[in-house]
Write an enzyme that holds these catalytic residues in place. Sequence first.
Site, PDB file in Angstrom:
ATOM      1  N   GLY A 192       0.615  -1.244   0.206  1.00  0.00           N
ATOM      2  CA  GLY A 192       0.256  -0.116   0.210  1.00  0.00           C
ATOM      3  C   GLY A 192       0.686   0.936  -0.336  1.00  0.00           C
ATOM      4  O   GLY A 192       1.953   1.649  -0.736  1.00  0.00           O
ATOM      5  N   VAL A 196       0.942   4.467   5.487  1.00  0.00           N
ATOM      6  CA  VAL A 196       0.113   3.571   6.443  1.00  0.00           C
ATOM      7  C   VAL A 196       1.222   2.551   6.282  1.00  0.00           C
ATOM      8  O   VAL A 196       0.955   1.784   7.404  1.00  0.00           O
ATOM      9  CB  VAL A 196      -1.185   2.784   5.109  1.00  0.00           C
ATOM     10  CG1 VAL A 196      -1.324   1.650   6.188  1.00  0.00           C
ATOM     11  CG2 VAL A 196      -2.192   3.712   5.397  1.00  0.00           C
ATOM     12  N   GLY A 197       1.865   2.490   5.613  1.00  0.00           N
ATOM     13  CA  GLY A 197       3.844   1.509   5.579  1.00  0.00           C
ATOM     14  C   GLY A 197       4.593   1.801   7.060  1.00  0.00           C
ATOM     15  O   GLY A 197       4.395   1.468   7.459  1.00  0.00           O
ATOM     16  N   GLU A 214       5.546  -3.103   0.649  1.00  0.00           N
ATOM     17  CA  GLU A 214       5.639  -3.070  -1.219  1.00  0.00           C
ATOM     18  C   GLU A 214       4.847  -1.855  -1.221  1.00  0.00           C
ATOM     19  O   GLU A 214       3.721  -1.458  -1.262  1.00  0.00           O
ATOM     20  CB  GLU A 214       4.836  -4.690  -1.382  1.00  0.00           C
ATOM     21  CG  GLU A 214       5.346  -5.521  -0.974  1.00  0.00           C
ATOM     22  CD  GLU A 214       6.652  -5.521  -1.836  1.00  0.00           C
ATOM     23  OE1 GLU A 214       6.764  -5.562  -2.948  1.00  0.00           O
ATOM     24  OE2 GLU A 214       7.468  -6.374  -1.087  1.00  0.00           O
ATOM     25  N   CYS A 248       0.869   0.143  -9.644  1.00  0.00           N
ATOM     26  CA  CYS A 248       1.941   0.717  -7.690  1.00  0.00           C
ATOM     27  C   CYS A 248       3.524   0.530  -9.238  1.00  0.00           C
ATOM     28  O   CYS A 248       3.923   1.344  -9.088  1.00  0.00           O
ATOM     29  CB  CYS A 248       2.196  -0.593  -7.588  1.00  0.00           C
ATOM     30  SG  CYS A 248       3.040  -2.124  -7.836  1.00  0.00           S
TER      31      CYS A 248
HETATM   32  P1  NAD Z   1      -5.215   0.803   0.467  1.00  0.00           P
HETATM   33  O1  NAD Z   1      -5.971   2.064   1.050  1.00  0.00           O
HETATM   34  O2  NAD Z   1      -5.985  -0.330   0.178  1.00  0.00           O
HETATM   35  O3  NAD Z   1      -4.230   0.974   2.095  1.00  0.00           O
HETATM   36  C1  NAD Z   1      -3.709  -0.862   2.066  1.00  0.00           C
HETATM   37  C2  NAD Z   1      -4.242  -1.242   3.522  1.00  0.00           C
HETATM   38  O4  NAD Z   1      -4.271   0.216   4.072  1.00  0.00           O
HETATM   39  C3  NAD Z   1      -5.258  -1.940   3.035  1.00  0.00           C
HETATM   40  O5  NAD Z   1      -5.608  -3.498   4.172  1.00  0.00           O
HETATM   41  C4  NAD Z   1      -5.971  -0.791   4.577  1.00  0.00           C
HETATM   42  O6  NAD Z   1      -7.324  -1.362   5.216  1.00  0.00           O
HETATM   43  C5  NAD Z   1      -5.153  -0.932   5.383  1.00  0.00           C
HETATM   44  N1  NAD Z   1      -5.152   0.654   6.190  1.00  0.00           N
HETATM   45  C6  NAD Z   1      -5.801   1.611   5.722  1.00  0.00           C
HETATM   46  N2  NAD Z   1      -5.616   2.679   6.594  1.00  0.00           N
HETATM   47  C7  NAD Z   1      -4.588   2.420   7.584  1.00  0.00           C
HETATM   48  C8  NAD Z   1      -4.418   2.734   9.185  1.00  0.00           C
HETATM   49  N3  NAD Z   1      -4.971   3.613   9.433  1.00  0.00           N
HETATM   50  N4  NAD Z   1      -3.799   1.626  10.097  1.00  0.00           N
HETATM   51  C9  NAD Z   1      -4.102   0.392   9.560  1.00  0.00           C
HETATM   52  N5  NAD Z   1      -3.718   0.636   8.170  1.00  0.00           N
HETATM   53  C10 NAD Z   1      -4.422   0.631   7.824  1.00  0.00           C
HETATM   54  O7  NAD Z   1      -3.979   1.271  -0.521  1.00  0.00           O
HETATM   55  P2  NAD Z   1      -2.893   2.493  -1.148  1.00  0.00           P
HETATM   56  O8  NAD Z   1      -2.595   3.218   0.688  1.00  0.00           O
HETATM   57  O9  NAD Z   1      -4.514   3.551  -1.913  1.00  0.00           O
HETATM   58  O10 NAD Z   1      -2.418   1.524  -2.129  1.00  0.00           O
HETATM   59  C11 NAD Z   1      -2.151   2.207  -2.987  1.00  0.00           C
HETATM   60  C12 NAD Z   1      -0.884   2.692  -3.159  1.00  0.00           C
HETATM   61  O11 NAD Z   1       0.062   1.426  -2.836  1.00  0.00           O
HETATM   62  C13 NAD Z   1       0.438   2.951  -4.138  1.00  0.00           C
HETATM   63  O12 NAD Z   1       0.804   3.649  -3.728  1.00  0.00           O
HETATM   64  C14 NAD Z   1       0.347   2.441  -5.044  1.00  0.00           C
HETATM   65  O13 NAD Z   1       1.955   2.279  -5.611  1.00  0.00           O
HETATM   66  C15 NAD Z   1       0.961   1.254  -3.397  1.00  0.00           C
HETATM   67  N6  NAD Z   1       1.102  -0.504  -4.158  1.00  0.00           N
HETATM   68  C16 NAD Z   1       2.264  -1.532  -4.194  1.00  0.00           C
HETATM   69  C17 NAD Z   1       2.079  -2.357  -4.695  1.00  0.00           C
HETATM   70  C18 NAD Z   1       3.433  -2.943  -4.692  1.00  0.00           C
HETATM   71  O14 NAD Z   1       3.776  -4.279  -4.560  1.00  0.00           O
HETATM   72  N7  NAD Z   1       4.998  -3.017  -3.654  1.00  0.00           N
HETATM   73  C19 NAD Z   1       1.171  -3.355  -5.365  1.00  0.00           C
HETATM   74  C20 NAD Z   1      -0.016  -2.212  -5.217  1.00  0.00           C
HETATM   75  C21 NAD Z   1       0.568  -1.298  -4.114  1.00  0.00           C
END
Ligand code: NAD
Length: 460
Positions: A192, A196-197, A214, A248
């Site tokens: 993600g 959140v990371g 990731e 991504c």
């Molecule tokens: P998302 O909003 O789906 O969040 C990812 C996860 O985090 C979900 O399971 C969600 O429930 C959890 N989450 C959200 N807020 C949270 C919080 N406050 N506390 C705890 N957990 C929480 O996804 P996103 O962040 O919109 O994802 C998009 C990003 O992910 C982009 O930057 C994209 O490049 C990256 N991405 C990376 C890969 C990879 O393989 N490296 C693949 C797909 C997407």
Amino acid sequence: MSMETDRYPSMMKALRENFDRGLTRPLGWRRAQLGAMARMLRENEKQIARALATDLAKPDQEVYLGELSLLFSEIRHAQRQLRRWTRPRRVHTPLVGQPARSWVQPEPLGVVLIMGAWNYPVQLVLSPLIPALAAGNCAVIKPSEIAAATAALMAKLIPRYLDSNAVKVVEGAVEETTELLKQRFDHILYTGGAHVGRIVMRAAAEHLTPVTLELGGKSPCVIDEDADLVSAARRLTWGKCLNAGQTCIAPDYVLVTRDRRDELISAIGDELDAMYGKDRLKSGDYAKIINRRHFDRLIGYLDDGEVAIGGQYDEGSCRIEPTVLTGVGAENDIMREEIFGPILPIIEVDSLEEAIAFVRQRDKPLAAYLFTRSRVSERVFVESVSTGNLCINDVLMFMSVPELPFGGVGMSGMGQYHGKAGFDRFSHLKAVMKRSRFPEITIRFPPYTDFKLRWLKRLG
Ligand code: NAD
């Protein structure tokens, strides 16, 4: 705390007990789980496609290409390699340790957490689950609530096919995930955004749990002065428009030498006509934006440059035309944030060196692309651009090679998976040495003497 989150501690306890009693250890069990996952995907292909159509209007071809085929190939590869991966890996023992045998023995970590993102909501939870199970772990899966239909389907299907004593699906949004992250896991793989990371890593630090992050970033695509523009435009257009740019590793922006810019734009226009026709907003081969929030964010970028192609959008269906922007400044939002949508800024540079300098001044991306005919350019690019993954003369395609580790570097993430890298990620590589009882060389034991020290140094 809600009723749902109340059950997390007992769920964790049960998983840990099942792990401790060796449920997930036998290779036969691991193989059976991988086989069951493949069967789950085959037998429910239509339902999966329907859920992805609901969440993202993902065309069937993209469901196969971007989600299922990758999983089938990872499963096949893991099934074939499992014995080799799990075997003790013999290493050389130097003279000072002789006579002895030394080896690395992979062992499962325990109970791992896998958190997926919404853009490839099937693939992003299952492709880490493949190595997690192959390595003999129990796992908790947390699909993204933003792709709601797919998350619900995963929660329904996984317990039907996989061993519920070892794999659990937790649904929910921030409240549930926050509570889930308070549990102690032996590894967390999160996919993600970086915001959140950081939350995940902070929660993991409480238990000293290792994490794989990731993340995303701005993946550049550089068009060299001698590149085959027709091929570059076709591949680049496909990679940018797949899942409406919500990938991504999609090319985020293009750097092209000044004199080839207009030729490139016209080639992209031709490819868009060929792929999606004139009324691109209505094309059934083109996904929608996941939700209104992301739609509004993307529309905001349209003011950051001049529209060379596209620019239309439809609020009702959450669709944005594939759009090429020129005249974009490095200080604009669109060049400071990951775009994650079908908008492509094209930026002019004077040379490959300038393009590389542009990329190197920014955060390390998840992927970097170069289209060129020159071996020299290729070598310079590979050696000087630090990125998670790199592809010459195409985009995205490294995903189809299970033996290539996948993951970011710097701001695009940490830790890699896919293939053996995934197996190792979800294993502890235990170092083992077995010494022979004879002969006993006494020079390491006190009382220390000059004679012993001289010999120690010699054996080094
Ligand atoms: P998302 O909003 O789906 O969040 C990812 C996860 O985090 C979900 O399971 C969600 O429930 C959890 N989450 C959200 N807020 C949270 C919080 N406050 N506390 C705890 N957990 C929480 O996804 P996103 O962040 O919109 O994802 C998009 C990003 O992910 C982009 O930057 C994209 O490049 C990256 N991405 C990376 C890969 C990879 O393989 N490296 C693949 C797909 C997407």
